[in-house]
Design a protein around this motif. Structure first.
Motif, PDB file in Angstrom:
ATOM      1  N   GLU A  42       0.864  -1.182   0.000  1.00 51.44           N
ATOM      2  CA  GLU A  42       0.000   0.000   0.000  1.00 51.44           C
ATOM      3  C   GLU A  42       0.897   1.227   0.000  1.00 51.44           C
ATOM      4  OE1 GLU A  42      -3.655   1.413   2.867  1.00 51.44           O
ATOM      5  OE2 GLU A  42      -2.471  -0.310   3.499  1.00 51.44           O
ATOM      6  N   ALA A  43       0.439   2.311  -0.624  1.00 49.83           N
ATOM      7  CA  ALA A  43       1.254   3.527  -0.606  1.00 49.83           C
ATOM      8  C   ALA A  43       0.375   4.740  -0.850  1.00 49.83           C
ATOM      9  CB  ALA A  43       2.354   3.455  -1.667  1.00 49.83           C
ATOM     10  N   GLY A  44       0.776   5.869  -0.286  1.00 50.13           N
ATOM     11  CA  GLY A  44       0.032   7.111  -0.499  1.00 50.13           C
ATOM     12  C   GLY A  44       0.726   8.246   0.223  1.00 50.13           C
ATOM     13  N   GLY A  45       0.511   9.475  -0.256  1.00 47.33           N
ATOM     14  CA  GLY A  45       1.182  10.619   0.359  1.00 47.33           C
ATOM     15  C   GLY A  45       2.673  10.416   0.265  1.00 47.33           C
ATOM     16  N   GLY A  46       3.351  10.397   1.422  1.00 43.14           N
ATOM     17  CA  GLY A  46       4.792  10.190   1.423  1.00 43.14           C
ATOM     18  C   GLY A  46       5.193   8.850   2.021  1.00 43.14           C
ATOM     19  N   ILE A  47       4.266   7.905   2.068  1.00 46.09           N
ATOM     20  CA  ILE A  47       4.525   6.631   2.771  1.00 46.09           C
ATOM     21  C   ILE A  47       4.354   5.411   1.853  1.00 46.09           C
ATOM     22  CG2 ILE A  47       3.557   5.088   4.565  1.00 46.09           C
ATOM     23  CD1 ILE A  47       5.167   7.290   5.860  1.00 46.09           C
ATOM     24  N   LEU A  48       5.266   4.448   2.031  1.00 49.54           N
ATOM     25  CA  LEU A  48       5.139   3.121   1.416  1.00 49.54           C
ATOM     26  C   LEU A  48       4.993   2.126   2.565  1.00 49.54           C
ATOM     27  CD1 LEU A  48       8.264   3.246  -0.973  1.00 49.54           C
ATOM     28  CD2 LEU A  48       5.892   3.507  -1.698  1.00 49.54           C
ATOM     29  N   ARG A  49       3.977   1.251   2.507  1.00 49.43           N
ATOM     30  CA  ARG A  49       3.858   0.220   3.554  1.00 49.43           C
ATOM     31  C   ARG A  49       4.230  -1.131   2.964  1.00 49.43           C
ATOM     32  NH1 ARG A  49      -1.399   0.508   6.732  1.00 49.43           N
ATOM     33  NH2 ARG A  49      -0.304   2.289   7.630  1.00 49.43           N
ATOM     34  N   ASN A  70       1.167   8.455  -4.482  1.00 49.47           N
ATOM     35  CA  ASN A  70       0.642   7.175  -4.930  1.00 49.47           C
ATOM     36  C   ASN A  70      -0.870   7.164  -4.776  1.00 49.47           C
ATOM     37  OD1 ASN A  70       1.706   4.491  -5.816  1.00 49.47           O
ATOM     38  ND2 ASN A  70       3.420   5.173  -4.566  1.00 49.47           N
ATOM     39  N   SER A  71      -1.565   6.540  -5.725  1.00 46.02           N
ATOM     40  CA  SER A  71      -3.025   6.435  -5.661  1.00 46.02           C
ATOM     41  C   SER A  71      -3.669   7.773  -5.334  1.00 46.02           C
ATOM     42  CB  SER A  71      -3.449   5.380  -4.623  1.00 46.02           C
ATOM     43  OG  SER A  71      -2.862   4.146  -4.929  1.00 46.02           O
ATOM     44  N   ALA A  72      -3.234   8.820  -6.011  1.00 46.09           N
ATOM     45  CA  ALA A  72      -3.809  10.149  -5.791  1.00 46.09           C
ATOM     46  C   ALA A  72      -5.303  10.119  -6.136  1.00 46.09           C
ATOM     47  CB  ALA A  72      -3.082  11.181  -6.648  1.00 46.09           C
ATOM     48  N   ALA A 281       7.063  11.465 -19.733  1.00 41.33           N
ATOM     49  CA  ALA A 281       6.589  10.158 -19.264  1.00 41.33           C
ATOM     50  C   ALA A 281       6.480  10.264 -17.732  1.00 41.33           C
ATOM     51  CB  ALA A 281       7.536   9.032 -19.678  1.00 41.33           C
ATOM     52  N   LYS A 282       6.855   9.231 -17.018  1.00 38.15           N
ATOM     53  CA  LYS A 282       6.935   9.254 -15.551  1.00 38.15           C
ATOM     54  C   LYS A 282       5.795  10.027 -14.879  1.00 38.15           C
ATOM     55  CE  LYS A 282      11.951   8.509 -15.222  1.00 38.15           C
ATOM     56  NZ  LYS A 282      12.140   7.305 -14.413  1.00 38.15           N
ATOM     57  N   GLY A 283       6.054  11.257 -14.435  1.00 33.71           N
ATOM     58  CA  GLY A 283       5.082  12.028 -13.648  1.00 33.71           C
ATOM     59  C   GLY A 283       3.773  12.306 -14.355  1.00 33.71           C
ATOM     60  N   ILE A 284       3.731  12.113 -15.660  1.00 30.12           N
ATOM     61  CA  ILE A 284       2.549  12.483 -16.448  1.00 30.12           C
ATOM     62  C   ILE A 284       1.286  11.752 -16.006  1.00 30.12           C
ATOM     63  CG2 ILE A 284       2.953  10.781 -18.270  1.00 30.12           C
ATOM     64  CD1 ILE A 284       1.911  12.713 -20.332  1.00 30.12           C
ATOM     65  N   ALA A 285       1.409  10.528 -15.512  1.00 32.85           N
ATOM     66  CA  ALA A 285       0.184   9.737 -15.295  1.00 32.85           C
ATOM     67  C   ALA A 285       0.090   9.104 -13.906  1.00 32.85           C
ATOM     68  CB  ALA A 285       0.040   8.675 -16.372  1.00 32.85           C
ATOM     69  N   GLY A 286       0.788   9.673 -12.928  1.00 30.68           N
ATOM     70  CA  GLY A 286       0.613   9.237 -11.542  1.00 30.68           C
ATOM     71  C   GLY A 286       0.908   7.763 -11.305  1.00 30.68           C
ATOM     72  N   GLY A 287       1.693   7.132 -12.170  1.00 35.15           N
ATOM     73  CA  GLY A 287       2.102   5.748 -11.937  1.00 35.15           C
ATOM     74  C   GLY A 287       1.663   4.796 -13.029  1.00 35.15           C
ATOM     75  N   LEU A 288       0.729   5.213 -13.877  1.00 34.74           N
ATOM     76  CA  LEU A 288       0.381   4.332 -15.007  1.00 34.74           C
ATOM     77  C   LEU A 288       1.314   4.604 -16.171  1.00 34.74           C
ATOM     78  CD1 LEU A 288      -2.280   4.288 -13.183  1.00 34.74           C
ATOM     79  CD2 LEU A 288      -3.230   3.204 -15.233  1.00 34.74           C
ATOM     80  N   PRO A 289       1.570   3.577 -16.989  1.00 39.97           N
ATOM     81  CA  PRO A 289       2.541   3.761 -18.069  1.00 39.97           C
ATOM     82  C   PRO A 289       1.983   4.605 -19.210  1.00 39.97           C
ATOM     83  CG  PRO A 289       1.755   1.488 -18.009  1.00 39.97           C
ATOM     84  CD  PRO A 289       1.082   2.196 -16.886  1.00 39.97           C
ATOM     85  N   LEU A 290       2.567   5.774 -19.387  1.00 33.71           N
ATOM     86  CA  LEU A 290       2.186   6.671 -20.477  1.00 33.71           C
ATOM     87  C   LEU A 290       3.385   7.555 -20.795  1.00 33.71           C
ATOM     88  CD1 LEU A 290      -0.324   7.541 -22.241  1.00 33.71           C
ATOM     89  CD2 LEU A 290      -0.508   9.500 -20.715  1.00 33.71           C
TER      90      LEU A 290
END
Ligand code: PLZ
Length: 438
Positions: A42-49, A70-72, A281-290
């Protein structure tokens, strides 16, 4: 959103992660490495669990991808609606709005107010490859210029464009031809002004390749994997101007530096440089490949219909994610947030550098910051110390990354959804890491 708190209940990596690492070893090719083998749940904000229940502070954003976190919320909302509506048609077969919407956003957000068009792809490397294809058709020329310390990807053409041999190129040749490398501006190591460094690069290309043979010059406005090298002011404008005067397509590879990371929408904005083509690329899609190539409409349109594409390029779910990520960037003014995060990081690093002479240089812009670790007397790269500091951070629940041609650069790419408290706490750990490894 998961609780925004660093919390360790086991060693890092913990027993559950280590058990999974054995499975990884059994089923995943050894060529695919993992820097910090904690398996994330799980991940969100500034944390990875992770699977052991540890909560780690994220200062890497999965290499500058989860800029919006993550998961914005807007990403999740858009993706959810899109997967329920339809997952794929292939834009080349039957189109849909999301693709065109992303291209419209790119036209508005990328540098310059000229007419722009885009084509969408799956990965950064694919975008760079396509920028070269477009530049070659547009100019009728073959040669491609890149720079020392460049990183552009791992496909055959982009391996040739990437500077560093290990691990990216070793044994993978022969590489694509017609790729030429010029010296970049590296203020910490060359002591040149931007204008001097540009004159050196231009002379090199002029004499060794010939301006009239160059289809394009491709450059990361702030170098990424090569060490977060920020060219001296004046370098990029001078190179861009030389390209313009010689009919060479100026390609800005903003794959790592783009989408609010550096405190502007794009790193080129800082000096008002307007590239002919931009790869994102990268930051453009919040984690999905684009990924995308965006450029002057007349340049983009030199390619014959059907010449650009791919089965998944601009996949509807990835486009929905991108529209969500861009919405997050606008609503939360993440460019401004990147400047704030950058100011905090810079002051923490400056304080650290006063106590640790191994820190030879502090550089970067906005939330793309790094320190170069060197022997204080000779400026020889100190990769061992960078590795030690990095591991100390990992063991203490902060996910940090290194980079650089010599592996001696310690870099920071926090998600912009990180809180001030977490950022401060992460840099306390970084400071402890320097003290513990001195
Ligand atoms: N151009 C400027 O930073 C990707 C690479 C990580 P892809 N950088 C992270 C690794 O070790 O593979 C990158 C970049 C710049 C191009 C790329 C390539 O983007 O999406 O990884 O293909």
């Amino acid at each position: 959103m998961i609780e925004q708190k660093r919390h360790l209940v086991t060693e890092v990596p913990g027993p559950e992660s280590l058990a999974r690492l054995d499975r990884k070893k059994a089923f995943v090719a050894d060529g695919v490495g993992t820097m910090l083998p904690v398996f994330v749940t799980e991940a969100g904000g500034g944390i990875l669990r992770d699977v052991d229940g540890n909560s780690l502070i994220d200062l890497g954003s999965g290499i500058a991808v989860t800029t919006v976190g993550n998961s914005a919320p807007a990403v999740v909302r858009n993706v959810r609606a899109q997967v329920e509506a339809f997952t794929h048609t292939c834009f080349m077969i039957t189109p849909y709005d999301g693709y065109v919407d992303v291209c419209e956003q790119l036209a508005e957000l990328t540098p310059g107010d000229h007419a722009k068009k885009s084509a969408l792809f799956n990965s950064g490397a694919e975008a760079v490859e396509n920028a070269v294809k477009i530049a070659r058709v547009a100019t009728g020329r073959d040669a491609v210029a890149v720079f020392d310390h460049a990183y552009h990807g791992r496909t055959n053409l982009t391996m040739a464009m990437t500077a560093k041999n290990m691990p990216y190129k070793q044994g993978f040749g022969p590489f694509a031809g017609e790729v030429y490398r010029a010296p970049v501006s590296y203020p910490f190591r060359d002591g040149l002004t931007g204008e001097q460094a540009a004159a050196r690069a231009i002379d090199h290309l002029d004499k060794q390749v010939g301006a009239g043979n160059l289809a394009c010059v491709a450059i990361e406005p702030i170098l990424g994997e090569g060490g977060f090298v920020v060219p001296a002011p004046g370098f990029l404008p001078a190179v861009a101007e030389w390209c313009r005067a010689n009919g060479i397509v100026f390609v800005a590879d903003e794959i790592q530096s783009g989408f609010c990371r550096t405190g502007d929408w794009f790193a080129c904005d800082d000096e008002g440089v307007v590239p002919d083509l931009v790869t994102t690329a990268k930051g453009i899609a919040g984690g999905l490949p684009l990924a995308a190539v965006t450029g002057r409409a007349e340049l983009m349109d030199t390619v014959h219909t059907g010449g650009l594409g791919g089965t998944y390029g601009g996949n509807p779910v990835a486009c929905a994610a991108a529209l969500g990520a861009i919405e997050e960037m606008r609503t939360h003014d993440l460019a401004t947030r990147a400047r704030e995060v950058g100011a905090t990081m810079r002051s923490r690093l400056e304080a650290l550098a006063r106590d640790h002479a191994v820190i030879g240089d502090i550089r970067g812009r906005g939330a793309m910051m790094a320190i170069e670790l060197v022997d204080p007397d000779t400026a020889a790269p100190d990769a061992a110390r960078a590795g030690a500091v990095n591991s100390h951070c990992h063991r203490n629940g902060v996910v940090t990354l290194t980079c650089g041609t010599w592996g001696n650069v310690f870099r920071f790419l926090p998600p912009l959804a990180i809180s001030d408290d977490l950022l401060d706490e992460a840099f306390d750990v970084v400071a402890e890491a320097f003290a513990a490894t001195a």
